[in-house]
Design a protein around this motif. Sequence first.
Motif, PDB file in Angstrom:
ATOM      1  N   SER A  94      51.211  36.416  28.319  1.00  0.00           N
ATOM      2  CA  SER A  94      49.943  36.713  27.792  1.00  0.00           C
ATOM      3  C   SER A  94      48.465  37.242  28.462  1.00  0.00           C
ATOM      4  O   SER A  94      48.616  36.472  27.873  1.00  0.00           O
ATOM      5  CB  SER A  94      50.254  35.939  26.739  1.00  0.00           C
ATOM      6  N   VAL A  95      48.762  37.478  29.732  1.00  0.00           N
ATOM      7  CA  VAL A  95      47.512  37.421  30.949  1.00  0.00           C
ATOM      8  C   VAL A  95      46.628  38.943  29.566  1.00  0.00           C
ATOM      9  O   VAL A  95      45.556  37.627  29.901  1.00  0.00           O
ATOM     10  CB  VAL A  95      48.314  38.330  31.717  1.00  0.00           C
ATOM     11  N   THR A  96      46.880  39.860  29.606  1.00  0.00           N
ATOM     12  CA  THR A  96      45.589  40.803  28.491  1.00  0.00           C
ATOM     13  C   THR A  96      46.041  41.511  27.612  1.00  0.00           C
ATOM     14  O   THR A  96      47.690  41.714  27.852  1.00  0.00           O
ATOM     15  CB  THR A  96      45.360  41.529  30.515  1.00  0.00           C
ATOM     16  N   ARG A  97      45.373  42.286  26.966  1.00  0.00           N
ATOM     17  CA  ARG A  97      46.173  43.391  26.330  1.00  0.00           C
ATOM     18  C   ARG A  97      46.593  44.075  26.824  1.00  0.00           C
ATOM     19  O   ARG A  97      47.224  45.290  26.042  1.00  0.00           O
ATOM     20  CB  ARG A  97      45.177  43.621  25.092  1.00  0.00           C
ATOM     21  N   SER A  98      45.558  44.642  27.749  1.00  0.00           N
ATOM     22  CA  SER A  98      45.438  45.714  28.602  1.00  0.00           C
ATOM     23  C   SER A  98      47.064  45.903  29.419  1.00  0.00           C
ATOM     24  O   SER A  98      47.083  47.141  29.839  1.00  0.00           O
ATOM     25  CB  SER A  98      44.738  46.304  29.166  1.00  0.00           C
ATOM     26  N   GLY A  99      47.388  45.120  29.780  1.00  0.00           N
ATOM     27  CA  GLY A  99      48.070  45.069  31.033  1.00  0.00           C
ATOM     28  C   GLY A  99      47.123  44.834  32.633  1.00  0.00           C
ATOM     29  O   GLY A  99      46.083  45.037  31.967  1.00  0.00           O
ATOM     30  N   VAL A 100      48.360  44.404  33.822  1.00  0.00           N
ATOM     31  CA  VAL A 100      47.391  44.799  34.948  1.00  0.00           C
ATOM     32  C   VAL A 100      48.251  45.463  36.293  1.00  0.00           C
ATOM     33  O   VAL A 100      49.808  45.058  35.427  1.00  0.00           O
ATOM     34  CB  VAL A 100      47.519  43.212  35.383  1.00  0.00           C
ATOM     35  N   ALA A 101      47.769  46.128  36.494  1.00  0.00           N
ATOM     36  CA  ALA A 101      48.767  46.658  37.950  1.00  0.00           C
ATOM     37  C   ALA A 101      48.930  46.475  39.213  1.00  0.00           C
ATOM     38  O   ALA A 101      48.030  46.340  39.743  1.00  0.00           O
ATOM     39  CB  ALA A 101      49.402  48.112  38.044  1.00  0.00           C
ATOM     40  N   ALA A 102      49.781  45.518  40.299  1.00  0.00           N
ATOM     41  CA  ALA A 102      49.000  44.681  41.373  1.00  0.00           C
ATOM     42  C   ALA A 102      48.298  46.575  42.701  1.00  0.00           C
ATOM     43  O   ALA A 102      47.398  46.181  43.581  1.00  0.00           O
ATOM     44  CB  ALA A 102      50.059  44.226  42.177  1.00  0.00           C
ATOM     45  N   SER A 103      49.037  48.000  42.076  1.00  0.00           N
ATOM     46  CA  SER A 103      48.515  48.528  42.996  1.00  0.00           C
ATOM     47  C   SER A 103      47.618  48.978  42.548  1.00  0.00           C
ATOM     48  O   SER A 103      46.576  49.657  43.822  1.00  0.00           O
ATOM     49  CB  SER A 103      49.659  49.166  42.726  1.00  0.00           C
ATOM     50  N   ASP A 104      46.559  48.326  41.770  1.00  0.00           N
ATOM     51  CA  ASP A 104      45.478  48.907  41.276  1.00  0.00           C
ATOM     52  C   ASP A 104      44.379  47.974  42.149  1.00  0.00           C
ATOM     53  O   ASP A 104      43.067  48.171  41.768  1.00  0.00           O
ATOM     54  CB  ASP A 104      45.219  48.770  39.621  1.00  0.00           C
ATOM     55  N   ALA A 105      45.327  46.950  42.317  1.00  0.00           N
ATOM     56  CA  ALA A 105      43.676  45.996  43.013  1.00  0.00           C
ATOM     57  C   ALA A 105      43.033  46.159  44.366  1.00  0.00           C
ATOM     58  O   ALA A 105      43.570  47.300  45.220  1.00  0.00           O
ATOM     59  CB  ALA A 105      44.106  44.516  43.865  1.00  0.00           C
ATOM     60  N   ALA A 106      41.903  45.970  44.021  1.00  0.00           N
ATOM     61  CA  ALA A 106      40.998  46.001  45.613  1.00  0.00           C
ATOM     62  C   ALA A 106      41.808  45.760  46.656  1.00  0.00           C
ATOM     63  O   ALA A 106      41.711  46.210  47.845  1.00  0.00           O
ATOM     64  CB  ALA A 106      39.912  45.309  45.499  1.00  0.00           C
ATOM     65  N   ASP A 107      42.610  45.008  46.905  1.00  0.00           N
ATOM     66  CA  ASP A 107      43.300  44.212  47.663  1.00  0.00           C
ATOM     67  C   ASP A 107      44.861  45.247  48.124  1.00  0.00           C
ATOM     68  O   ASP A 107      45.514  43.994  47.173  1.00  0.00           O
ATOM     69  CB  ASP A 107      43.440  42.689  48.012  1.00  0.00           C
ATOM     70  N   GLY A 108      44.750  45.583  48.566  1.00  0.00           N
ATOM     71  CA  GLY A 108      46.094  46.309  48.390  1.00  0.00           C
ATOM     72  C   GLY A 108      46.910  45.432  49.125  1.00  0.00           C
ATOM     73  O   GLY A 108      47.967  45.474  48.323  1.00  0.00           O
ATOM     74  N   ASN A 109      47.061  44.678  49.636  1.00  0.00           N
ATOM     75  CA  ASN A 109      47.928  43.994  50.144  1.00  0.00           C
ATOM     76  C   ASN A 109      48.449  42.618  48.593  1.00  0.00           C
ATOM     77  O   ASN A 109      49.701  41.867  48.728  1.00  0.00           O
ATOM     78  CB  ASN A 109      47.871  42.884  51.334  1.00  0.00           C
ATOM     79  N   ASP A 128      55.841  43.694  18.620  1.00  0.00           N
ATOM     80  CA  ASP A 128      56.275  42.650  17.760  1.00  0.00           C
ATOM     81  C   ASP A 128      55.658  41.151  18.335  1.00  0.00           C
ATOM     82  O   ASP A 128      56.099  39.808  18.231  1.00  0.00           O
ATOM     83  CB  ASP A 128      57.595  42.215  18.360  1.00  0.00           C
ATOM     84  N   TYR A 129      54.436  41.801  19.403  1.00  0.00           N
ATOM     85  CA  TYR A 129      54.564  40.352  19.753  1.00  0.00           C
ATOM     86  C   TYR A 129      52.743  39.836  18.920  1.00  0.00           C
ATOM     87  O   TYR A 129      51.514  39.859  19.089  1.00  0.00           O
ATOM     88  CB  TYR A 129      53.369  40.523  21.308  1.00  0.00           C
ATOM     89  N   ASP A 130      53.486  39.014  17.921  1.00  0.00           N
ATOM     90  CA  ASP A 130      52.500  38.274  16.961  1.00  0.00           C
ATOM     91  C   ASP A 130      51.377  37.156  17.572  1.00  0.00           C
ATOM     92  O   ASP A 130      51.736  36.665  18.405  1.00  0.00           O
ATOM     93  CB  ASP A 130      52.953  37.654  15.603  1.00  0.00           C
ATOM     94  N   PRO A 131      50.298  37.644  16.640  1.00  0.00           N
ATOM     95  CA  PRO A 131      49.380  36.636  16.991  1.00  0.00           C
ATOM     96  C   PRO A 131      49.825  35.065  17.237  1.00  0.00           C
ATOM     97  O   PRO A 131      49.051  34.013  18.705  1.00  0.00           O
ATOM     98  CB  PRO A 131      47.938  36.318  16.027  1.00  0.00           C
ATOM     99  N   ASP A 132      49.691  34.238  16.939  1.00  0.00           N
ATOM    100  CA  ASP A 132      50.953  33.023  16.763  1.00  0.00           C
ATOM    101  C   ASP A 132      52.127  32.565  18.154  1.00  0.00           C
ATOM    102  O   ASP A 132      52.176  32.154  18.051  1.00  0.00           O
ATOM    103  CB  ASP A 132      52.259  32.887  15.604  1.00  0.00           C
ATOM    104  N   LEU A 133      52.949  34.021  18.485  1.00  0.00           N
ATOM    105  CA  LEU A 133      53.554  33.949  19.460  1.00  0.00           C
ATOM    106  C   LEU A 133      52.342  34.110  20.732  1.00  0.00           C
ATOM    107  O   LEU A 133      52.843  33.160  22.044  1.00  0.00           O
ATOM    108  CB  LEU A 133      54.691  34.831  19.636  1.00  0.00           C
TER     109      LEU A 133
END
Length: 517
Positions: free
Chosen positions: A172-187, A205-210
Amino acid sequence: MRFHAAFALVAMLALCAAGPASARDRALIVGVADYLNEIGDLIGPENDVVAMRSLVIDVFDYDAADVMVLSDNEATRAGILAAFESWLIDGTTAGDRVLFYFSGHGSQVAIPTENGGTRLTSTLVPFDASHEVEPTAEVPGGHILGAQIGDLIDRLAGRDVTIIADSCYAGSVTRSGVAASDAADGNALFRTITPNTPINVAPDDYDPDLMARAKTSIRLIDPVRRDGSVREGVAVWQAATLAQLAWESVAEDGKQRGIFTDAFVRGLRDLEADRSGAGRITASALLAHVREKAEAFCTSLGDNCAGGFTPELLAPDSYRARVLAPLELAATPVSEASTMVEVPPITTAPALVDLAQGLFEHQNDFAVSADILPSTSIPLGAAVQFRIASERSGQLVVFDTGADGVFRRIYPNAYSEAAGQRLSINAGAPLTIPDRNYPFEFIATDPGPGTLLVLVVEDDVDIAPLLEGEDFATPDRLDRALLAVAAELQSPVLSPDPAIPNRARIWAYVSIPYLVE
């Protein structure tokens, strides 16, 4: 310095320290970078296990023959559990030190319950694990459940147990997701296979309680069992708190490592965590150091680290004052004491100052200043005032100790409360102690050195242990109070709201030495 109408505080210092290695101390170090199935590979664990093995031998003084390393295809689910059983449990006895370290992916998995509901569990992801998990599987995807690790730890009763996990469970990191390849640090690579939703939970199906449970209560290992009992003698270091990513990247020496592991090792081995220059590293000082490094790295990633990166320590309050390095400063050999035992009490004010410094010194989250008026060189018999200023509003606690050897809380006090000042200090509004509302003045009556200690914390932090009564009637009350407040400050703020990232608490601390002559 003796002050008229001051409040006397006396306490003991209970330091818990690891001593020289006994013959049966054991460490199990596990790293998985190259996964068998369709799980994203990592790079850093290969270097992490080398660095951690060196730390355990050279700094923690384990015998090299008592350190087992499992890497990649050695670190299967069966291999890790068998080694934990035979090497750590069967190979040690009460009083021995036991260390388990894992570097690799973590995950969160949703498992159906008998009543038709869903429970979440955090896992370690071994070499042969799979991202495909049968919902009804007893061992989902070949993962190692946190509850399984907890059951194994419970069989280490009487040992001094340290668990270090450089992985994350997210879900449950973020609502929009994250991709390592997008990071400013390419490593940069993150260490979970479930960055956005747990396995077996579709985004719709990821309800608020869960989601709230994923953000606030699904740790890999918790020192408190489900029945409310406490796992004594266990300290758990985690690279990131709930609903956060743990990261790896290229370290200063050009090798890829976990950000947490690199900071942990360098903080102890190179004494980088010795902010005060005291020549020793406590658990609190190490936690402050690894958090500073993690936060700096997270900031460099921008929105890709929007969920934060807050290493976490789950341990008894007394462990936070424990000297971790150098080992020769440890107070009690483990072989001669039960786990995390309190050493004979120290009741001197300088010892309490050292305790406060070790617990609260960190990279302040906002500016706080303290001035001693007329100056830090105080003529004997002179009237003295303290002026405190803070960049941020919050709760204020001020302690003083002088040449008379007494440790006193001078704010808040009965007079400040009568004047309506209560606990707070307002941003940009300096506070003078005592001011014209006080029916007394502070007079320097004892020649010698002293120290003023100032702590400003967020409004929701429970600092009640420092405020019980006008003084501390029993010798151990103040050090226990300092430890309790430190544990509160070092615990992350967990929010069930998916739009509010979990984070570290915010506080500032400053100490000012002075001399009465």
